[in-house]
Design an enzyme around this catalytic site. Structure first.
Site, mmCIF file in Angstrom:
data_model
loop_
_atom_site.group_PDB
_atom_site.id
_atom_site.type_symbol
_atom_site.label_atom_id
_atom_site.label_comp_id
_atom_site.label_asym_id
_atom_site.label_seq_id
_atom_site.Cartn_x
_atom_site.Cartn_y
_atom_site.Cartn_z
ATOM 1 N N THR A 169 0.817 -1.211 0.000
ATOM 2 C CA THR A 169 0.000 0.000 0.000
ATOM 3 C C THR A 169 0.854 1.267 0.000
ATOM 4 O OG1 THR A 169 -1.703 -1.154 1.278
ATOM 5 C CG2 THR A 169 -1.763 1.250 1.315
ATOM 6 N N LEU A 220 -1.548 -5.016 7.905
ATOM 7 C CA LEU A 220 -2.671 -5.933 8.009
ATOM 8 C C LEU A 220 -3.947 -5.125 8.192
ATOM 9 C CD1 LEU A 220 -3.700 -8.832 8.135
ATOM 10 C CD2 LEU A 220 -3.294 -8.782 10.615
#
Length: 304
Positions: A169, A220
């Site tokens: 990301t 996560l």
């Protein structure tokens, strides 16, 4: 006075190609500040969505079915305006679609086929976001699953041994004359269930911006959502905590509440103070202050 902080994601390489790409993205954002805060956020992320070194746009990891489904979000701290897309497909720049959700609809989040349909209505052509290296990694992983029941591939990079060729990301936080914004984009986790959505398009989970603070997270996603980590950072800064300490506290809290959860985050406040922390092997961050790279910035590694 202005500041752009951009990160390349957890476990992403920290070699010259990655840091140069982050610097290029920050420079694009800086040049767009003359238009608006959101232009700067969008242009910063677009550069990284075009770069296959990162898990966003072209270069995104593949889901279990071998497809690219992407999430992106942008938030304006001045107005609390928020726009996001989730599980969008076939779009080069999900961050640009997310911004249009904010500016051209009455909604804050569009998902799946609906998000893709909206993108087409706004003139975004269909593109293939499958990067050959990610496709090869997906094929290897599926073969290993068939043989042993496990791929052993990194969920953030899709690779067995990420080394310096890794991705995750991307995100940025921006300060400009007291105003704040945040933006983020991702291909999600490798081999995820089709339709899975992480923390990137969840306000308060993986992203948040107010008049007080701007935060973006990576790692996560489920853990960041369940702990509302981005909002937690904002609340600490609102209470007078320096963003650096707030980032460290947030990562320690994540470890305590969701033991084993990997991640990192960057934050900046309305006084242009900033900080970043992470608990993985690598987390590349670039700081661009008033149009110039602000030295060799090192985020704090949490060793718990």
């Amino acid at each position: 006075m202005n500041l752009i902080i951009v990160h390349g994601g957890v476990e992403t390489g920290t070699g010259p190609p990655y840091l140069e790409a982050l610097g290029k993205a920050a420079l694009a954002g800086y040049k767009a500040l003359s238009k608006s805060l959101l232009d700067a956020a969008e242009e910063t992320i677009k550069i990284l969505e075009d770069d296959p070194l990162f898990n966003a746009g072209y270069g995104s990891v593949l889901n279990y079915d071998g497809e690219v489904e992407m999430d992106a979000a942008v938030m304006d701290g001045r107005t609390s305006g928020f726009g996001a897309v989730a599980a969008i497909t076939g779009v080069a720049h999900p961050i640009s679609v997310a911004r249009l959700v904010l500016e051209k609809t009455s909604h804050v989040l569009l998902a799946g086929p609906g998000a893709t349909k909206f993108a087409r209505s706004q003139g975004f052509p269909e593109v293939n976001c499958v990067y050959p290296e990610m496709l090869a990694a997906w094929k290897r992983a599926r073969e290993k699953i068939a043989l042993s029941g496990s791929s052993r591939a990194c969920p953030y990079t899709g690779l067995d041994d990420p080394g310096e060729r890794a991705c995750d990301t991307v995100g940025c936080v921006i300060f400009d004359r007291g105003m704040l914004a945040a933006a983020s984009s991702t291909g999600g986790s490798f081999l995820k269930m089709p339709g899975r959505v992480g923390d990137t398009p969840v306000p308060g989970g993986g992203i948040f911006a107010s008049g007080n603070c701007a935060v973006v997270c990576t790692g996560l996603g489920e853990a960041f959502i369940e702990t509302l980590t981005a909002k937690y950072v904002d609340s600490l800064v609102r209470d007078g905590i320096h963003p650096r300490e707030a980032a460290e506290r947030a990562m320690k809290r994540l470890h305590r509440l969701k033991k084993g959860a990997v991640g990192g985050l960057v934050a900046v406040d309305s006084k242009m103070r900033y900080g970043a922390a992470y608990n993985c092997r690598r987390f590349p961050v670039a700081v661009f202050e008033n149009g110039v790279v602000a030295g060799d910035y090192k985020p704090v590694k949490i060793k718990e």
